[in-house]
Motif scaffolding. Structure first.
Motif, short mmCIF file in Angstrom:
data_model
loop_
_atom_site.label_atom_id
_atom_site.label_comp_id
_atom_site.label_asym_id
_atom_site.label_seq_id
_atom_site.Cartn_x
_atom_site.Cartn_y
_atom_site.Cartn_z
N PHE A 72 78.05 7.25 -28.23
CA PHE A 72 77.73 8.40 -27.40
C PHE A 72 78.96 9.06 -26.76
CE2 PHE A 72 76.41 10.36 -23.38
CZ PHE A 72 75.46 11.26 -23.83
N PRO A 73 79.87 8.30 -26.11
CA PRO A 73 80.98 8.99 -25.43
C PRO A 73 81.89 9.77 -26.38
CG PRO A 73 81.21 6.60 -25.24
CD PRO A 73 79.90 6.87 -25.91
N VAL A 74 81.95 9.39 -27.64
CA VAL A 74 82.76 10.11 -28.61
C VAL A 74 81.99 11.31 -29.17
CG1 VAL A 74 83.90 9.95 -30.87
CG2 VAL A 74 84.09 8.07 -29.22
N LEU A 75 80.71 11.11 -29.46
CA LEU A 75 79.90 12.15 -30.09
C LEU A 75 79.39 13.20 -29.11
CD1 LEU A 75 77.91 9.89 -32.57
CD2 LEU A 75 79.88 11.36 -33.07
N VAL A 76 79.21 12.83 -27.84
CA VAL A 76 78.71 13.76 -26.83
C VAL A 76 79.59 13.66 -25.58
CG1 VAL A 76 76.67 14.56 -25.57
CG2 VAL A 76 76.38 13.32 -27.70
N PRO A 77 80.83 14.10 -25.68
CA PRO A 77 81.74 13.96 -24.53
C PRO A 77 81.26 14.70 -23.28
CG PRO A 77 82.76 15.25 -26.29
CD PRO A 77 81.49 14.69 -26.83
N THR A 78 80.48 15.78 -23.46
CA THR A 78 79.99 16.50 -22.29
C THR A 78 78.99 15.66 -21.49
OG1 THR A 78 78.28 17.54 -23.65
CG2 THR A 78 80.31 18.79 -23.30
N GLY A 79 78.32 14.72 -22.13
CA GLY A 79 77.36 13.87 -21.44
C GLY A 79 78.02 12.80 -20.59
N VAL A 80 79.27 12.50 -20.89
CA VAL A 80 79.97 11.45 -20.17
C VAL A 80 80.14 11.82 -18.70
CG1 VAL A 80 82.16 10.18 -19.98
CG2 VAL A 80 81.16 10.62 -22.23
N SER A 81 80.47 13.08 -18.42
CA SER A 81 80.70 13.48 -17.03
C SER A 81 79.43 13.33 -16.18
CB SER A 81 81.24 14.90 -16.95
OG SER A 81 80.30 15.82 -17.47
N PHE A 82 78.27 13.66 -16.73
CA PHE A 82 77.02 13.49 -15.99
C PHE A 82 76.80 12.02 -15.65
CE2 PHE A 82 75.91 17.56 -18.02
CZ PHE A 82 75.52 18.26 -16.91
N MET A 83 77.01 11.17 -16.62
CA MET A 83 76.75 9.75 -16.41
C MET A 83 77.79 9.12 -15.49
SD MET A 83 75.30 8.96 -20.18
CE MET A 83 74.05 7.73 -19.94
N THR A 84 79.02 9.66 -15.52
CA THR A 84 80.06 9.17 -14.63
C THR A 84 79.74 9.57 -13.19
OG1 THR A 84 81.70 9.31 -16.38
CG2 THR A 84 82.54 9.20 -14.15
N ARG A 85 79.38 10.84 -13.00
CA ARG A 85 79.05 11.32 -11.64
C ARG A 85 77.85 10.60 -11.05
NH1 ARG A 85 79.17 17.15 -13.40
NH2 ARG A 85 81.34 17.40 -13.90
N SER A 86 76.92 10.19 -11.89
CA SER A 86 75.73 9.51 -11.37
C SER A 86 76.01 8.04 -11.06
CB SER A 86 74.58 9.62 -12.37
OG SER A 86 74.86 8.85 -13.52
N GLY A 87 77.17 7.55 -11.47
CA GLY A 87 77.52 6.16 -11.19
C GLY A 87 77.08 5.18 -12.25
N LEU A 88 76.55 5.67 -13.37
CA LEU A 88 76.11 4.76 -14.43
C LEU A 88 77.29 4.15 -15.18
CD1 LEU A 88 73.11 6.81 -15.81
CD2 LEU A 88 72.99 4.54 -14.78
N VAL A 89 78.36 4.90 -15.32
CA VAL A 89 79.58 4.43 -15.99
C VAL A 89 80.79 4.92 -15.20
CG1 VAL A 89 78.55 4.38 -18.31
CG2 VAL A 89 79.70 6.45 -17.51
N THR A 90 81.96 4.35 -15.48
CA THR A 90 83.18 4.80 -14.80
C THR A 90 84.00 5.75 -15.67
OG1 THR A 90 84.46 2.90 -15.55
CG2 THR A 90 83.32 2.69 -13.42
N GLY A 91 83.66 5.83 -16.94
CA GLY A 91 84.40 6.71 -17.85
C GLY A 91 83.87 6.55 -19.26
N PRO A 92 84.58 7.11 -20.24
CA PRO A 92 84.09 7.10 -21.62
C PRO A 92 84.34 5.79 -22.36
CG PRO A 92 86.17 8.26 -21.52
CD PRO A 92 85.83 7.87 -20.10
N HIS A 93 84.00 4.69 -21.74
CA HIS A 93 84.25 3.37 -22.32
C HIS A 93 83.02 2.89 -23.10
CE1 HIS A 93 87.61 3.61 -19.61
NE2 HIS A 93 86.79 3.70 -18.58
N PRO A 94 83.15 2.68 -24.40
CA PRO A 94 81.99 2.28 -25.22
C PRO A 94 81.25 1.05 -24.68
CG PRO A 94 83.82 2.86 -26.63
CD PRO A 94 84.35 2.86 -25.23
N ASP A 95 81.98 0.07 -24.12
CA ASP A 95 81.31 -1.13 -23.60
C ASP A 95 80.38 -0.79 -22.44
OD1 ASP A 95 82.68 -2.64 -25.44
OD2 ASP A 95 84.17 -3.40 -24.01
N GLU A 96 80.80 0.15 -21.58
CA GLU A 96 79.96 0.54 -20.45
C GLU A 96 78.70 1.26 -20.93
OE1 GLU A 96 81.66 2.31 -16.94
OE2 GLU A 96 83.65 1.62 -17.55
N PHE A 97 78.87 2.11 -21.94
CA PHE A 97 77.71 2.82 -22.47
C PHE A 97 76.76 1.86 -23.17
CE2 PHE A 97 80.15 6.45 -21.36
CZ PHE A 97 79.20 7.43 -21.10
#
Length: 149
Positions: free
Chosen positions: A109-134
């Motif tokens: 997901f973080p590679v294929l949908v980079p725009t989605g990473v910022s939403f999930m980062t801001r919500s506190g679900l992840v800290t960045g585009p790290h595959p393990d976190e996703f």
């Protein structure tokens, strides 16, 4: 990490979604998001929301970026939806993946949908585009596959 009950979309998301859907309807956005139309589980009224699907091995998927999002609940209840891009609409069956099926897709997901990473980062679900976190979001954030009707 916040509890799912505490994760809320930002205040500006609904107004921005309306702007995005208007731009998509006018043909100003040809790439990226599409409109997911799903029947409301309580109202029975079609509920449109922009989503950004991604393709893996020829199949299309979407990730619910907020665990308690209404569109996710509606999609679970309906099991079908219509995807609209510009003036083209396509009915689809929707299959929610199990956490085990979702893990490899969430890693991509973080590679294929980079725009989605910022939403999930801001919500506190992840800290960045790290595959393990996703991948660790499997079972918390829904992953749906769109199958042709």
């Amino acid at each position: 990490m916040p509890r799912d009950e505490d994760i809320r979309p930002p205040w500006w998301l609904k107004p921005m979604n309306k702007v995005m859907m208007t731009a998509m309807r006018l043909g100003l956005m040809r790439e990226g998001p599409i409109v997911l139309n799903v029947t409301g589980r309580n109202s029975g009224v079609p509920r449109p929301t922009p989503v950004t699907p991604f393709t893996v091995d020829g199949k299309r998927y979407v990730v619910g970026g907020f665990p308690k999002a209404d569109w996710v609940k509606n999609l679970r209840a309906a099991g079908e939806a219509t995807l609209t891009q510009g003036r083209t609409s396509e009915p689809v069956r929707v299959v929610e993946l199990s956490p085990d099926e979702a893990r490899p897709l969430l890693r991509q997901f973080p590679v294929l949908v980079p725009t989605g990473v910022s939403f999930m980062t801001r919500s506190g679900l992840v800290t960045g585009p790290h595959p393990d976190e996703f991948e660790a979001l499997a079972g918390r954030c829904a992953v749906f596959r769109f199958d042709p009707v």
